[in-house]
Structures are given as structure tokens and as C-alpha cells.
Scaffold this active site. Structure first.
Site, PDB file in Angstrom:
ATOM      1  N   ARG B 295       0.836  -1.208   0.000  1.00  0.00           N
ATOM      2  CA  ARG B 295       0.000   0.000   0.000  1.00  0.00           C
ATOM      3  C   ARG B 295       0.868   1.254   0.000  1.00  0.00           C
ATOM      4  O   ARG B 295       0.536   2.243  -0.645  1.00  0.00           O
ATOM      5  CB  ARG B 295      -0.959  -0.043   1.193  1.00  0.00           C
ATOM      6  CG  ARG B 295      -2.039  -1.076   0.970  1.00  0.00           C
ATOM      7  CD  ARG B 295      -3.041  -1.199   2.103  1.00  0.00           C
ATOM      8  NE  ARG B 295      -4.151  -2.048   1.658  1.00  0.00           N
ATOM      9  CZ  ARG B 295      -5.168  -2.417   2.432  1.00  0.00           C
ATOM     10  NH1 ARG B 295      -5.244  -2.017   3.682  1.00  0.00           N
ATOM     11  NH2 ARG B 295      -6.131  -3.187   1.948  1.00  0.00           N
ATOM     12  N   TYR B 439      -6.901  -0.088  -6.532  1.00  0.00           N
ATOM     13  CA  TYR B 439      -6.322  -1.404  -6.196  1.00  0.00           C
ATOM     14  C   TYR B 439      -5.549  -1.418  -4.880  1.00  0.00           C
ATOM     15  O   TYR B 439      -5.322  -0.378  -4.292  1.00  0.00           O
ATOM     16  CB  TYR B 439      -5.571  -2.021  -7.367  1.00  0.00           C
ATOM     17  CG  TYR B 439      -4.353  -1.345  -7.975  1.00  0.00           C
ATOM     18  CD1 TYR B 439      -3.618  -0.386  -7.333  1.00  0.00           C
ATOM     19  CD2 TYR B 439      -3.940  -1.746  -9.247  1.00  0.00           C
ATOM     20  CE1 TYR B 439      -2.491   0.155  -7.927  1.00  0.00           C
ATOM     21  CE2 TYR B 439      -2.816  -1.205  -9.852  1.00  0.00           C
ATOM     22  CZ  TYR B 439      -2.096  -0.263  -9.176  1.00  0.00           C
ATOM     23  OH  TYR B 439      -0.989   0.268  -9.764  1.00  0.00           O
ATOM     24  N   GLU B 440      -5.236  -2.613  -4.430  1.00  0.00           N
ATOM     25  CA  GLU B 440      -4.678  -2.821  -3.084  1.00  0.00           C
ATOM     26  C   GLU B 440      -5.591  -2.245  -1.998  1.00  0.00           C
ATOM     27  O   GLU B 440      -5.120  -1.767  -0.966  1.00  0.00           O
ATOM     28  CB  GLU B 440      -3.279  -2.206  -2.952  1.00  0.00           C
ATOM     29  CG  GLU B 440      -2.237  -2.771  -3.886  1.00  0.00           C
ATOM     30  CD  GLU B 440      -1.803  -4.189  -3.528  1.00  0.00           C
ATOM     31  OE1 GLU B 440      -2.113  -4.646  -2.425  1.00  0.00           O
ATOM     32  OE2 GLU B 440      -1.171  -4.837  -4.388  1.00  0.00           O
ATOM     33  N   GLY B 441      -6.884  -2.343  -2.216  1.00  0.00           N
ATOM     34  CA  GLY B 441      -7.847  -1.775  -1.265  1.00  0.00           C
ATOM     35  C   GLY B 441      -8.242  -0.386  -1.713  1.00  0.00           C
ATOM     36  O   GLY B 441      -7.407   0.520  -1.750  1.00  0.00           O
TER      37      GLY B 441
END
Lengths: 598, 598
Positions: B295, B439-441
């Protein structure tokens, strides 16, 4: 997934209920158009947008326009849709009946425009540009030019364009170079290159009428040396038949981020025969008399995308199952719940929703002023409406398109990873709407127009209709005891005070140093826009409250109106206080760095 | 026009000067890496990014990845560039020397990542995903798996992927369906469909090692029943030679808004042989131990685009002639002046500039904590660094990527109509960076992670390192008499107080009703991020002021630092007061509307 149903109930609310007391209504010119008739037109327009234009939106983006051997081809289906559009009379809705228009109010026209833009922004460019050209001709053309060109432009049989930009001259039209020379027969010969010409060539209409800004040989330098010429793609004979090809050629199509169904052309004028429109050297003035309307229309494009983004995001948020509600498990049998249960998703949906409702309300209010500025028989009303229009034009253009980009981005975010995929149809909204912040004067230019021209004009008179309306509403509600309305009244009052402070600051500092006003311009425009939206929401909530109290059978609609107003009031309006602080910061830190140090 | 020169001077400032006293430095593990050596690595990285990757950025976007008969082809030039990249040792910069890495600090690695992302975000995905996979393996893999796979992953000879998302399971991984069954030989058979798999297939590496989340037959439902499996594209024999094709196939490529040079695949696992990584049912835990780093890297992607957008916009603003300065006519011989003279253009440039400087500073500070959390030998420092990392991870990810999109949009706006044309190269920034908010949350998930997990964890301890640092700085500067520093100190103090109030509000209301915290989450994250940036700017200005006072020979650099700090302080930081008001508005208006009424 692109879904769209025209928000007819909210349109009727904005059209008939919200501004009934603004003084811009009851125009004799529109006596024959009853509310029922206007509603019927909206319903038909909705069908046209939903059934004819929406199905071509994604395919038009994917296919784009093609350029083959000097000929521009619009995407499959556009030509058929354009024919249906014209046959339905949609091209001529608000034009002068003298030339074949239907003479309906611009207020109605703007709502129809919103539908077009929601359904297919690219398609809307073709009738939109033609509409712009007819406005310029109606106002500035000679009787002969009008008689010859207006009927076919207004019916949509011929298309129109506006040829302003050149490779080196965009925001700064004063340095444009296209030349026009008088010919012995009273016509002119126009030569030069124009870029970014929307609908510069297309295969929808049998002829294209270009309005071209150019310089005469004796023209003074700068903006006061620009004239406007009518340059047809095909010359038109005495009996209005299409004749020889004129020297106006599309050289290539631009490959753009979005709006790929709208042909954006580089145009070469090569000794093209043209006719002077209006007075020599007054072309920019002629262009700008219709610029208010065009800029209002660009604002409506932003609104159209906000609504489309909202509806597409909402449909997905109701359907996509992911995670569980924090407030319990209302659907315990399911592995997950629709993402609309999540507060942060709702924050995004409500933001888009209030942008749509707010901009629609403010757009209608501004369009009512436009109609009154043209058709009121009361000089006081006419002046007030003209002032209000002048003030709101840059605000509507810049605010609605900025919020349009924001809403499109929120729609992508609501879809998550799926929103980044072209097939979802929502990233197209972001690509399509992005140009609206730029064309017809960038939003930075709008902000400068607001603080540099519109505010100081007529001793600051342009602000009065807005400020007066807000003051009256606050006064009307000063004794309001309903807690939600009272709380929103107090918030708007505080935000309005902040706007007054900012106005004083900008006018005072700007009078001493124009760079101070320019450095504050974008923040000021945003503030003024948010306060104007806040006014619309408070007014709307107050009306809704009354309707509910008096026992309406549409209680759900009006309750939702109050919720929207509260969301705007609680979550969006507070931004004005940040804008005020930024304005108070002054120009220093903006201008301090030496250009070479960037 | 995409231009890029790595901002080496500012990187050195962030790396060596700004946080010298934060307590996260002087790690014994990095003793051998002198400042000069780190600077030399940055200089070499700059050449690689500028000369090797930047020239492939536009062509990679235009060409995109191709899918032919089950094989993914990356754009022309990517394979050659990837070979050069690996030969230069860039794939292995911060990895463990035990497996062939160079063991450099992550702080340095993040600055190199910034350069990659500025030059070619699509390209950066390939080493980025591999890096992610190596982190997961390093932490959770058995010695056998590590010995077999890590050296070739770290050298870049093999690529890695992370296979999490399924068509119905994105943010909500608890409902994923991919199955794994134990085979008699201790391996597993993995079957299922994964989507949005970055670098799922490509032609850069001879093998691809997928890390796949799947369920074992006895898995409990939800997130506690997910295991992680290593699934190679080609099986690897005892001597580490490539063997038979495994059942892991790319089925198609997604057609995306941007990052078109990065292959995003739908993957089909069909009885594919896999090896368990870490413990059964603990796969999500294993994935999340490296998620902080991932992140942080996504945040750095946002920063990379901010810098690229800033540089490209600045180059254009210095060159494009349009209009005249409001403060006179410094270039009277020209028909127009560079648009950088206009305050509203400068507002946009300065905004991008301070986003870049601020995010770089905050990113370096966070990366320093990451290094200290892994390598400090002082338990107190280690704990503090870990807390700080935990807090900052969602902030860096969401804030930097949101600002990345904003900066890309400002670059387009600076270009005006030319920015909307694909050839300009700047609209690509907006399309490329848009995925980083997802992306990645998604950034909404980051905000929930912040208010729902990171704030309440350990009795609120995670906030302390940030709040303590701000308090100390304000205390240090409490007697500061230099007016600019004093004024910024007072502003930060006020903003910090607003953040404390918001923190109390979110924790108090959230403890009673988690939906209150969730409704406030995005505003809270933005506030916390802006205050953290404000801290970096005040600290930077104070250092710059001292350097100037003590007679530096880089006075221009430090003066510019003070100007940036002032711009951020005057024009951006005030947004926190709007966020605070929005938070105080509570969840009611966000949640009030019935889902069916949307």
C-alpha cells in the site's frame, strides 16, 4: 453498465415548483406553453434520449470517428439517430419560429439538453454546435444571410460549427492569424488553419456552415481586429441548392481522451468564400453575445454527466454484493450485502445525487433568467435577469463541469476495479466530461471572467439578484421553527456571510492589484457556486417541508428532497470556509517563485 | 509532451535533511550505505528511469498489451527494458542479501520506485508485483520454498503475481471461492477463476510464480478460511529447471482506462499444482503482513504521477504563449507571454508542486519508519516505528493517489485543449493513475482501515508518534520570531487542534455506532493526511530558514522550500476545517435515504 432514465420528477420540480416566485416566469412570449405541454415535451425527450441516443453511447466511444481521404465518418448509428432526432423536431426546440423553430423556452431546452448529454455527450455535440451557430446568425447576421441559412440550420438539415482556435491561439484569441480579404463581389476569401473544431466535418448533414473568426487586412491588432465570416462547406445557389465545394477542408481528426464519437477536426480554409457576419472587426463581440448561452450549455453537459454517473453508480451499488452492513445484517441469508449499505459508498452516491439535484436547480434558475432577459416586457425584470445571467454564466460553466468530473470519478470509485474496465461504461463518463472543463473558455478563464469582469461591472450590480434572493429567503425563514430547516438556514447564513467577506476581499484587493483577484478567482467561483447551490437546497427543503405539512401524496419525493438538502448542507457546503481562508492567504505564495525555479 | 528529470535535489533533502532527528535513522543494518552511496544509487536510478523507461511510456500506452492464443505480449521495447532493468540490479534493491538482494533501505527503494512510476507506471507493475510476491514468500514461505523460488524472483528472472480478486469477491475477500485440495504428495491442486491479475501473464520472464488465495475443503467460512498457495506457471524440477506447464492460464486481457502497458489478466487455475505458503487458513493474514508495504508502494505510484504531471505541465506553461501578465508586460516584444505568468496557472502548478514535495517528504518519513520497524535494535523505537507505519499506511495510500488523480487533472487543465489530445501525453497520466485509488484496497477501504482498525488499535497508541512529532515541532518553534515561520506554526497549530477534535469525535461516535466512524472516514483520512503534510512543510521551512540564515550556497533551493511551505499552508491546509465541519455533520444525512429511493 450505463443506465439512464431521465429524472422527470426532479426536472418538473425544478421547472415548476422551485422558482415560482423568482420573478423570471410568466413571460407573455411563452403563454401558449402550458405546464402540461412542457411536461409532455420532457417525456418525449426522455424517450428519445433513452431509446435513441443511449444505445449509441458506448459503441460511439469504442468506434470513434474515422477520417478517410478527407471525409469524416461518424460512428455507426449516428446518422440514423440524427435523422430521427431532426424529424422529431428536437433540433429546433428553442429557436425563433420565424425561421422554423418551435419557440419553446430555453429553460425547457436546457433540460432536454441535460438528457442528451446524459445519454450521449458525443452525439449532443452535433446539434449543440449547430445551435450555437444559429444563435450567432440570428443575432448578428444580415436578413439575407438569415433567410438563406437559418431555416436549414434550425431544421438540422445543415450543420454548423464555430471556428475560433488556432494552433497558437486558444484562450488568447487576440493573436489569431486566419486572414480574410474582400473580393470584388462583396464576399470575402478566408485562409488559415483552425484546430479543435467540433463537428468541423461529419457525414450527418448535406452541408456544413462554418462561422470563422479571421482578420481583415486593415484590422487593428488584438481582439478588436477580429471579424466573423460565414463559410459554407458547399456553396449554396440562389434557389438554396447545394453547389460547388468551397475551400473549407478537414485535414485530420484529433485522437482524444474522450468524446470520441464527436469529430474534432483540424480545418484548413484555403481561399474559401465567406460572408461577413455582423460588423467588421466586431467578430469577437458577436461571438461573445452567444457565448453566455453556449457556456450555460457546457455547464449543462457537466450536469448531464453527473446524472448519468449517479444513475450508473447507483444501479451498481444496489446490485454488487460485498461485505456486510455495520448496523447489523438485514439480509442474513446472503453471503454479502449490496454495497449501498456501506456509509462510504453512500457518501459517494449522495455526493453525486446532490450535485445532480443542485446543478439542475441552479441551471434552471439561470435559464429562467436567460428567458426573462430576452422576453420580459418589464425593463426592471429584464435588467435584473440580464445581470443575474451575466454573473451565473461563468459559475454554471465552471462549477457544473468541475463537479461533473468529480462525479464521474466517484462513479468509477463506486465500481471499484470494475470501474477501471472499459466494458463497465463508467470510465467513459470521466473521459468524456473532462473536455467540458476546458472548452468554451477553460474554467480558469471562467473564474477570471467572474472576478475581473462580472463582479466589477456596473458598480457590482450583477451580484445583487443573487444576494437579494438569498437575503430574502433567509429573512422568510428567520422565524422557522422546524429544526432541520432552521439548522440549514443558519448554515447558509454563515456561508453567505463568508461569501460576502470573500467578495469584499476580492474586490478590494483586486482593485489595487488585479493579480490578487486572479489568484483568488478559482476559489471565489467555487464559493459563489456552492452558496448558490446552498440557496437552491434550502429553498427546496423549505418547499418540501410545506408540501409534506400540507399533506402531499408525494411525501417520499419531498422527504428525499429534505435529505438531499441536509447532505449538501452538512457535508459539501462547509467547503466554502476553506475557500475563504485560501482567498485570505492572498497571492503572495502563488506568485513568489521565480518562473525559472519551477 | 512528457518530460521527466528525477527531482534528485528534493529527494536528497527528504532523505538526508528533513528527518534527521526522527529517531528512525542510524540503523546498524544499513551502516555500510553512506549518504554518498545512496545518492549515487539515486543518480543511476534517475538515468535508468529517464533513458530506459520514459521513452516507452507513450508507446506502451498506445500499443497496449496483446493477447494471442493464450499468450500475453507486452508492448514493444518492454522486454528489452526489463532485461536492462534486471541486469542493472534494480529488481533486487531492497531484498534480503541472503537471496541475492542488495539489502538497501526501503526508504531508498521507495524513492527509486517514485522514479519508475513517474517514468512509466505500466512498466513499474511488473517488478512491483514480483517484489510483492517476494515479500510474502520471505515472510511466510518455508525454507524449501524460499530456496527454490526467491533467488530467481529477486533477480527478476522470474515474475510474481498476487491472485486475490474473483469476479464476485473484491473488497470482500471472505467470499472467495477458488478451491485447493491436498494431493497425496504434500502439494495441492488449485482450481478457480481470478480476475484483475496484474502481470498474470507476460513475455518478460521465463516463469511466473503466482501467489493464490484459495479455500481448503475444511476451511471455515469467511476470511478465516483462506489459505495462500504458490502456483508456478511452469513447474520447476529439483535442479531448478523449468519443466511442465502447470494449470495456470491467462484467459483474456482486460481493456482498461489506462495502464495499458501492464497486462491485467483473467486467470483460470485448473487443477494447478500448488504449494501452501504459511499456515492453512492464515492466507489472508500472510497477504496482509506485506500489504502495508504494498500500500505504501501504491501511494508512491500516486506521488510518481504527481511529479510527472507537475514537470510536464511546468514545461508547457513556460513555453506556451497566451495572454499577457496582469502585472505589466515584461516581454513587450512578444505577442503574448508564457502562461506561467498567470496567477491561475501558477495556482495549478504550485498545487502540483506542493503535492509532490509534500508527498515525497511524508513518503520518506513513513518509509524510514518501515525500515526502523524491521531493523531497529531498540524495542521502543521498533514499536513506535511499527505504530507509525500502521497509522500512515492507509493515509499514504489513499491521500497520495487521490492527489495523484488531482495533479494529473491539473496537468491536463494547464495544457487546455491540447491536454485533451492523446498526443500531448498528459491525459495518459490521468488514465494511468486512476487505478491507484482502487487497487490494493480502494481508498474508501483505506479510510475504514484507518478509523476502524488503526485508530482504536492498542488503545489509540498508533496516533502517538504523529501527534508527538507535531507537538514537539510546534513547541520547538513556539518562540520563533521569523514572521513566515511563525505564521505557518500558528496555522499548523490550529489545523492540528482541528484534527484532535475530529479524532475525539470519530472515536467517541464510532465507539457507540461504527457507521458514524465509517461515514466520517474519508474526511478524517484527508484531514490527517493534510495535517501530516503540513507538519512536513513546517519542518522543511524551519530547516530551510536555518540553512539560509547560516549562509548556505543553495539559497535558491531553500527559499523555494519556504515558498512551497507557505503555499501549502495558505491555500491547501485550510481544507481541514471543511473536513472537520463535514465530520461534525454526522452520519444522518448520509444514511437517511432509503436504498430504494436512490
Amino acid at each position: 453498465m450505463q443506465v439512464y432514465k431521465a429524472p422527470l420528477r426532479d426536472m418538473r420540480f425544478a421547472l415548476h415548483e422551485l422558482f415560482a416566485d423568482d420573478g423570471y416566469g410568466n413571460l407573455a412570449a411563452f403563454d401558449e406553453f402550458t405546464p402540461d405541454l412542457l411536461d409532455a415535451v420532457l417525456e418525449e425527450a426522455a424517450k428519445m434520449a433513452q431509446d435513441l441516443l443511449l444505445p449509441l453511447n458506448i459503441s460511439g466511444d469504442v468506434e470513434g470517428c474515422q477520417f478517410d481521404n478527407g471525409v469524416v465518418r461518424t460512428p455507426a448509428g449516428f446518422k440514423h439517430a440524427y435523422e430521427q432526432f431532426c424529424q422529431g423536431g428536437w433540433a429546433a426546440l428553442a429557436n425563433d419560429p420565424q425561421w422554423g423553430g418551435q419557440g419553446l423556452p430555453e429553460t425547457l431546452n436546457k433540460l432536454v439538453e441535460e438528457m442528451l448529454c446524459s445519454a450521449n455527450l458525443s452525439f449532443s455535440a452535433y446539434p449543440g454546435l449547430t445551435h450555437g451557430a444559429t444563435l450567432a446568425l440570428e443575432t448578428h447576421g444580415s436578413d439575407e444571410l438569415k433567410a438563406k441559412y437559418l431555416p436549414n440550420l434550425i431544421s438540422g438539415k445543415w450543420g454548423g460549427t464555430m471556428c475560433l482556435t488556432e494552433p497558437h491561439a486558444g484562450s488568447d484569441l487576440g493573436i489569431l492569424r486566419t486572414q480574410a480579404k474582400a473580393d470584388s463581389d462583396g464576399t470575402y476569401r478566408v485562409s488559415g488553419t483552425k484546430i479543435f473544431i467540433s463537428a468541423g466535418d461529419q457525414d450527418l448533414t448535406e452541408n456544413i456552415i462554418h462561422l470563422v473568426l479571421a482578420r481583415l487586412p486593415d484590422a487593428p491588432p488584438g481582439v478588436k481586429g477580429i471579424s466573423m465570416f460565414l463559410v459554407p462547406k458547399y456553396l449554396v445557389d440562389e434557389e438554396n441548392r447545394i453547389g460547388a465545394r468551397n475551400g473549407a477542408f478537414a485535414m485530420r481528426l484529433e485522437h482524444k481522451m474522450g468524446m470520441r464519437g464527436a469529430a474534432t477536426c483540424e480545418m484548413r480554409f484555403d481561399d474559401a468564400r465567406g460572408w461577413l457576419v455582423g460588423e467588421a472587426h466586431r467578430g469577437l463581440f458577436a461571438m461573445f453575445t452567444m457565448m453566455n448561452q453556449e457556456r450555460l450549455s457546457v455547464g449543462i453537459q457537466g450536469l448531464g454527466i453527473i446524472e448519468a454517473a449517479y444513475q450508473s453508480a447507483t444501479a451498481y451499488a444496489k446490485e454488487r454484493l460485498q461485505g456486510r452492513s455495520l448496523s447489523g445484517t438485514p439480509q442474513p441469508g446472503q453471503p454479502a450485502e449490496p454495497i449501498i449499505v456501506h456509509p462510504d459508498v453512500r457518501r459517494m452516491l449522495m455526493t453525486m445525487r446532490v450535485y445532480a439535484e443542485g446543478c439542475r436547480a441552479l441551471g434552471v434558475w439561470t435559464a429562467r433568467a436567460l428567458d426573462a432577459s430576452e422576453h420580459s416586457t418589464d425593463p426592471e425584470v429584464k435588467e435584473r435577469a440580464t445581470d443575474f445571467m451575466a454573473l451565473m454564466t461563468p459559475i454554471v460553466k465552471a462549477l457544473f463541469t468541475d463537479l461533473g468530473s468529480e462525479a464521474a470519478s466517484l462513479a468509477i470509485q463506486t465500481y471499484g476495479g470494475h470501474g477501471y474496465i472499459v466494458d463497465s461504461g463508467v470510465e467513459q463518463f470521466a473521459r468524456d466530461v473532462r473536455i467540458t472543463q476546458i472548452y468554451e473558455g477553460t474554467n480558469g478563464i471562467q473564474a477570471l471572467d467572474l472576478v475581473g469582469r462580472k463582479l466589477p461591472a456596473n458598480g457590482g450590480r450583477n451580484l445583487r439578484p443573487l444576494f437579494h434572493a438569498i437575503s430574502c429567503l433567509l429573512e422568510d425563514l428567520s422565524q422557522e421553527t422546524e429544526p432541520q430547516i432552521g439548522s440549514m438556514r443558519d448554515s447558509l447564513s454563515e456561508a453567505f456571510q463568508a461569501l460576502r467577506t470573500a467578495t469584499d476581499e476580492v474586490m478590494r484587493a483586486g482593485a489595487q492589484d488585479p493579480e490578487e483577484a486572479a489568484a483568488a478567482a478559482s476559489d471565489y467561483l467555487r464559493m459563489a457556486g456552492l452558496v448558490a447551490l446552498g440557496f437552491c437546497f434550502l429553498k427546496s427543503a423549505a418547499i418540501a417541508h410545506k408540501r409534506i405539512a400540507s399533506g402531499t401524496d408525494e411525501a417520499d419525493f419531498y422527504k428525499a428532497k429534505i435529505i438531499s438538502a441536509r447532505f449538501f448542507n452538512d457535508r459539501i457546503l462547509p467547503q466554502v470556509f476553506a475557500n475563504l481562508r485560501a482567498i485570505k492567504g492572498g497571492k503572495q505564495s502563488t506568485m513568489a517563485l521565480d518562473a525559472a525555479a519551477f
